[in-house]
Design a protein around this motif. Structure first.
Motif, PDB file in Angstrom:
ATOM      1  N   SER A  72       0.853  -1.084   0.156  1.00 17.80           N
ATOM      2  CA  SER A  72      -0.014  -0.047  -0.016  1.00 17.80           C
ATOM      3  C   SER A  72       0.861   1.058   0.121  1.00 17.80           C
ATOM      4  N   GLY A  73       0.421   2.177  -0.985  1.00 16.28           N
ATOM      5  CA  GLY A  73       1.510   3.295  -0.923  1.00 16.28           C
ATOM      6  C   GLY A  73       2.538   3.313  -1.978  1.00 16.28           C
ATOM      7  N   ASP A  74       2.836   2.159  -2.623  1.00 17.80           N
ATOM      8  CA  ASP A  74       3.927   2.034  -3.581  1.00 17.80           C
ATOM      9  C   ASP A  74       3.398   3.077  -4.655  1.00 17.80           C
ATOM     10  N   SER A  75       4.393   3.600  -5.172  1.00 16.77           N
ATOM     11  CA  SER A  75       4.471   4.794  -6.228  1.00 16.77           C
ATOM     12  C   SER A  75       5.454   4.187  -7.556  1.00 16.77           C
ATOM     13  N   LEU A  76       4.859   3.689  -8.300  1.00 19.29           N
ATOM     14  CA  LEU A  76       5.716   2.891  -9.317  1.00 19.29           C
ATOM     15  C   LEU A  76       5.623   3.529 -10.647  1.00 19.29           C
ATOM     16  N   GLU A  77       7.063   3.739 -11.161  1.00 20.35           N
ATOM     17  CA  GLU A  77       7.001   4.294 -12.556  1.00 20.35           C
ATOM     18  C   GLU A  77       8.090   3.383 -13.108  1.00 20.35           C
ATOM     19  N   GLY A  78       7.811   3.358 -14.715  1.00 23.46           N
ATOM     20  CA  GLY A  78       8.509   2.283 -15.528  1.00 23.46           C
ATOM     21  C   GLY A  78       9.987   2.550 -15.775  1.00 23.46           C
ATOM     22  N   LYS A  79      10.842   1.858 -15.508  1.00 23.01           N
ATOM     23  CA  LYS A  79      12.409   1.967 -15.632  1.00 23.01           C
ATOM     24  C   LYS A  79      12.805   1.229 -17.042  1.00 23.01           C
ATOM     25  N   SER A  80      12.682  -0.059 -16.918  1.00 18.12           N
ATOM     26  CA  SER A  80      13.470  -0.891 -17.842  1.00 18.12           C
ATOM     27  C   SER A  80      12.430  -2.073 -18.406  1.00 18.12           C
ATOM     28  N   LEU A  81      12.575  -2.419 -19.485  1.00 19.06           N
ATOM     29  CA  LEU A  81      11.987  -3.637 -19.786  1.00 19.06           C
ATOM     30  C   LEU A  81      12.968  -4.632 -20.517  1.00 19.06           C
ATOM     31  N   LYS A  82      13.098  -6.006 -19.989  1.00 24.39           N
ATOM     32  CA  LYS A  82      13.681  -7.040 -20.907  1.00 24.39           C
ATOM     33  C   LYS A  82      12.843  -8.016 -21.327  1.00 24.39           C
ATOM     34  N   VAL A  83      12.952  -8.450 -22.616  1.00 23.61           N
ATOM     35  CA  VAL A  83      12.241  -9.197 -23.470  1.00 23.61           C
ATOM     36  C   VAL A  83      12.978 -10.255 -23.777  1.00 23.61           C
ATOM     37  N   VAL A  84      12.542 -11.452 -23.784  1.00 25.14           N
ATOM     38  CA  VAL A  84      13.312 -12.758 -24.476  1.00 25.14           C
ATOM     39  C   VAL A  84      12.528 -13.173 -25.343  1.00 25.14           C
ATOM     40  N   VAL A  85      12.917 -13.419 -26.554  1.00 22.88           N
ATOM     41  CA  VAL A  85      11.865 -13.834 -27.804  1.00 22.88           C
ATOM     42  C   VAL A  85      12.776 -14.985 -28.521  1.00 22.88           C
TER      43      VAL A  85
END
Length: 152
Positions: free
Chosen positions: A119-132
């Motif tokens: 509760s109260g977490d404030s999350l903003e995108g930093k990075s994305l790793k995708v394995v295809v």
């Protein structure tokens, strides 16, 4: 007749009480945000993130034009890790290997990605790793989330 009416009235009151006591799902706001990613040689572009929350469990679905599938990709074959900053310090990771089938040349969609929130977490995108298909693509955020971070 009165006995039947009384029974219906009591049942209605009990049902209303049960609904009032039913647990409610926690809400995340906003539920949808956009962010831009740079994926190096694989491209750059916007991503749409859609978040849901149920207690301390949360999921995020992601679709991005930053990465396109060079060939058709089967369902549930993309492994993804989305890392978000928590109030600018520390990180929370969402992972998963669930995706719809992606036609060749189409933007990559992945999710739901699962993570744990407080509760109260404030999350903003930093990075994305995708394995295809054994190829790892790492993307870094190049913009702030709009309209703002996910608040749980």
């Amino acid at each position: 007749m009165r006995h039947g009416i009384r029974r219906i009235g009591v049942c209605s009151i009990l049902a209303a009480g049960t609904l009032a006591l039913a647990p409610t799902a926690d809400a995340v706001t906003p539920t949808t945000a956009t962010i831009s990613f740079d994926c190096g040689l694989y491209g750059s572009g916007a991503a749409t993130l859609t978040a849901t929350q149920n207690g301390t469990s949360a999921t995020i679905n992601l679709s991005t034009s930053a990465i396109t599938a060079p060939i058709a990709v089967g369902a549930n074959s993309v492994k993804s890790t989305l890392t978000l900053t928590n109030k600018g310090a520390g990180t929370v990771t969402f992972t998963g290997s669930s995706n719809p089938a992606i036609p060749a040349g189409s933007p990559v969609s992945t999710g739901p990605l699962s993570g744990t929130v407080a509760s109260g977490d404030s999350l903003e995108g930093k990075s994305l790793k995708v394995v295809v298909m054994g190829i790892t693509v790492t993307c870094n955020a190049t913009s702030a989330q709009t309209p703002g971070p996910f608040v749980f």
